[in-house]
Design a protein around this motif. Structure first.
Motif, PDB file in Angstrom:
ATOM      1  N   PHE A   1      -7.501   1.374  10.604  1.00 13.81           N
ATOM      2  CA  PHE A   1      -7.578   0.477   9.456  1.00 13.81           C
ATOM      3  C   PHE A   1      -7.475  -0.960   9.968  1.00 13.81           C
ATOM      4  O   PHE A   1      -6.379  -1.445  10.245  1.00 13.81           O
ATOM      5  CB  PHE A   1      -6.432   0.762   8.486  1.00 13.81           C
TER       6      PHE A   1
ATOM      7  N   TYR B   1       0.850  -1.193   0.000  1.00 13.52           N
ATOM      8  CA  TYR B   1       0.000   0.000   0.000  1.00 13.52           C
ATOM      9  C   TYR B   1       0.880   1.236   0.000  1.00 13.52           C
ATOM     10  O   TYR B   1       1.938   1.248   0.611  1.00 13.52           O
ATOM     11  CB  TYR B   1      -0.866   0.048   1.262  1.00 13.52           C
TER      12      TYR B   1
ATOM     13  N   LEU C   1      -7.925  -3.716   5.509  1.00 14.16           N
ATOM     14  CA  LEU C   1      -6.715  -3.636   4.678  1.00 14.16           C
ATOM     15  C   LEU C   1      -6.645  -4.796   3.703  1.00 14.16           C
ATOM     16  O   LEU C   1      -6.259  -4.626   2.545  1.00 14.16           O
ATOM     17  CB  LEU C   1      -5.473  -3.607   5.568  1.00 14.16           C
TER      18      LEU C   1
ATOM     19  N   LEU D   1      -3.942   4.771   0.897  1.00 17.97           N
ATOM     20  CA  LEU D   1      -4.559   4.543   2.196  1.00 17.97           C
ATOM     21  C   LEU D   1      -5.313   5.773   2.693  1.00 17.97           C
ATOM     22  O   LEU D   1      -6.405   5.649   3.251  1.00 17.97           O
ATOM     23  CB  LEU D   1      -3.510   4.105   3.212  1.00 17.97           C
TER      24      LEU D   1
END
Length: 94
Positions: A86, A27, A91, A32
């Motif tokens: 998160f 990521y 995720l 994000l």
């Protein structure tokens, strides 16, 4: 339940997660930040996104990353945003 086996800060703007099932995901900070699930970015009642993706710079970075219990990560972004939790399940779906 699939959990992270390793969380690796690749750089100041990328993080990767190796999962217990052998999968790996990578990521970047901007990705994000645009997906942030906090109440400031997503309406708690309707689920409608409040954050304008165009307001997030592509070169955004992490100030630091915190582990929340055994279930989530909290990213502190260089734009000052740090309220998103998160979950590992969230995720993994990204």
């Amino acid at each position: 339940m699939i959990e992270p086996s390793r969380i690796i800060e690749e750089s100041d703007s990328e993080v990767s997660i190796e999962w217990s099932d052998g999968a790996a995901t990578r990521y970047n900070a901007a990705q994000l930040r645009r997906a942030c699930p906090c109440a400031g970015c997503v309406d708690e009642w309707t689920g409608a996104k409040r954050l304008d993706d165009n307001s997030v710079a592509d070169d955004l970075a992490f100030k630091h990353i915190s582990i929340v219990g055994r279930y989530a990560l909290n990213f502190h972004f260089t734009d000052g945003h740090d309220t998103g939790i998160f979950s590992f399940a969230f995720l993994r779906k990204l």
